[in-house]
Design a protein around this motif. Sequence first.
Motif, PDB file in Angstrom:
ATOM      1  N   SER A 348       0.824  -1.202   0.000  1.00  0.00           N
ATOM      2  CA  SER A 348       0.000   0.000   0.000  1.00  0.00           C
ATOM      3  C   SER A 348       0.862   1.257   0.000  1.00  0.00           C
ATOM      4  N   ARG A 351       2.671   1.768  -3.424  1.00  0.00           N
ATOM      5  CA  ARG A 351       1.773   2.335  -4.438  1.00  0.00           C
ATOM      6  C   ARG A 351       1.480   3.810  -4.140  1.00  0.00           C
ATOM      7  N   LYS A 352       1.195   4.094  -2.889  1.00  0.00           N
ATOM      8  CA  LYS A 352       0.808   5.451  -2.496  1.00  0.00           C
ATOM      9  C   LYS A 352       1.869   6.475  -2.854  1.00  0.00           C
ATOM     10  N   TYR A 353       3.126   6.134  -2.643  1.00  0.00           N
ATOM     11  CA  TYR A 353       4.213   7.088  -2.854  1.00  0.00           C
ATOM     12  C   TYR A 353       4.987   6.845  -4.157  1.00  0.00           C
ATOM     13  N   ASN A 354       4.441   5.984  -5.046  1.00  0.00           N
ATOM     14  CA  ASN A 354       5.134   5.665  -6.307  1.00  0.00           C
ATOM     15  C   ASN A 354       6.551   5.160  -6.041  1.00  0.00           C
ATOM     16  N   SER A 356       7.543   1.882  -6.114  1.00  0.00           N
ATOM     17  CA  SER A 356       7.857   0.572  -6.683  1.00  0.00           C
ATOM     18  C   SER A 356       8.017   0.705  -8.185  1.00  0.00           C
ATOM     19  N   GLN A 387       0.242   3.714 -11.191  1.00  0.00           N
ATOM     20  CA  GLN A 387      -0.662   3.341 -10.113  1.00  0.00           C
ATOM     21  C   GLN A 387      -1.956   2.692 -10.605  1.00  0.00           C
ATOM     22  N   ASP A 388      -2.414   3.067 -11.790  1.00  0.00           N
ATOM     23  CA  ASP A 388      -3.709   2.568 -12.273  1.00  0.00           C
ATOM     24  C   ASP A 388      -3.566   1.389 -13.218  1.00  0.00           C
ATOM     25  N   LYS A 455       1.288  -7.162 -12.002  1.00  0.00           N
ATOM     26  CA  LYS A 455       1.236  -6.120 -10.987  1.00  0.00           C
ATOM     27  C   LYS A 455       1.775  -6.704  -9.688  1.00  0.00           C
TER      28      LYS A 455
END
Length: 476
Positions: A348, A351-354, A356, A387-388, A455
């Motif tokens: 989480s 993903r939230k902070y880009n 990965s 992210q999407d 993903k």
Amino acid sequence: MKQKLLAMLAAGVCLLGMTGCSKEDDVYTMMQTNGSYTGLLTKADAAEGAGINKELASAIGYDLLSGATPADVGMVVCEAGHLHTAKAPVPVGCTAVGILAHVANPNPGQGLILALQDAPRQTWTAIQGWQSETLYNGTTLKLLPDTARGHLAAYTQLGNIAVSGWGVGQKADYEAIFKNLGSKSANDKGTGLDSNVNVYITSANGDSITNGWCASENSHWLYGDNWHDLYYTDYLYPVRAIMSYGEVPRGAVNGKFTIGNGKMVYFSKGNLQYVGTWQFAEHQWDCFGTDQRDNHRDLFGWGTASNPNNVSTGVGDYSWSEWGTTPIANAATGYRTLTSDECIELMSNLRKYNHSGLATVNGVRGVVMLCDKWTLPSGCTFTPIPQDSDTYTDWNSNTYTAEQWAAMEAAGAVFLPCAGQRNGTLTDLVNVYPFYWLSSKWSDREAYTLSYTNKLNMGYAIYSTGMSVRLVKDAE
């Protein structure tokens, strides 16, 4: 704290500049008093004790290694963990060990120390045989064996600060060190040394450094010149040893990751391997691939710490045993496997902070994870996973050489290589996808996994499936 220090002074302790005390007597008396006072620190909490030590250090004109900042680069380090002014004798009672060559920013109290003397001349063949260990910020040093150490002491502590032991560093380490110490080289490598850097940066016989091996393959550095690759590996060159110090656990990458419930972890410097004994891979991209055999494995059935060579396809032949409780080479202790809940929180945040991305490092595909406090190193780029997107498979969106990855790793980046999986004695998907075990059960036959196909995802697999293991250590 100041009142306690004043009380010590009232008891007759001499400080520099006090009437009736010589400089040598002043320093020696204060150090002795500091030593006798240590027992009383058990009655104070940790913060108060650290403050008292800092006051004492300030009173006699030195700082503690644990509080070193980039501004302290160039100071002399003694075996008591003190920092002393360069180009001046160290105080009575202190023994100079090295020169503070690099301090992490923004992490004071972590860095690299350059030895005051060369280790004996070595051939590259000898260096290649030295034991490897990732030490400071993911830097892999070739550890100096006793026979090559010469008059260098094999420290594990400088005062209260844990250190790595002397080793020969990578080319990038020496470039950074020499630049930090004020290199005035005309080339952009920063390998030359200026005469005003420090009188301590000399070889054992007092001459200026001229050349020496580094741990990058077939490379050595030259004073005031560029890097050269040598293929005559029986040449004798001196080794200017370095060692790391600071809070980063032994065997870990220097980067903290949040995993929920107020907890953070360090990741081990490489995938877990079993070669008759347990060890971490030398590099984060290392994996055995299709070469899986007894005492040469890095694709394990679930929880096989007590039986690493188990390749049975029978699910009933497996029960959970934590890999981190086994003895791991180079005294890497206190490691464990992530749980499924911790993995959910980790993904989480990534993903939230880009934080990965997909990458190919030294020719190996894998997933990059950036630590919480991330700063992109100069000269490096990073493209995160969109992210999407649920179908992203651009493994070349980030491509790093071994040296470029060293800079990323030094900043706290973790790389999970696509080591594939194993079924019995058969392996597949090597350098295609990564699959990593978690410690939590999914059912009586299956356990949770962390993987990436299109993903970053948490799934599950039957216990007998051979998968990679990347351990973590809780950050205190």
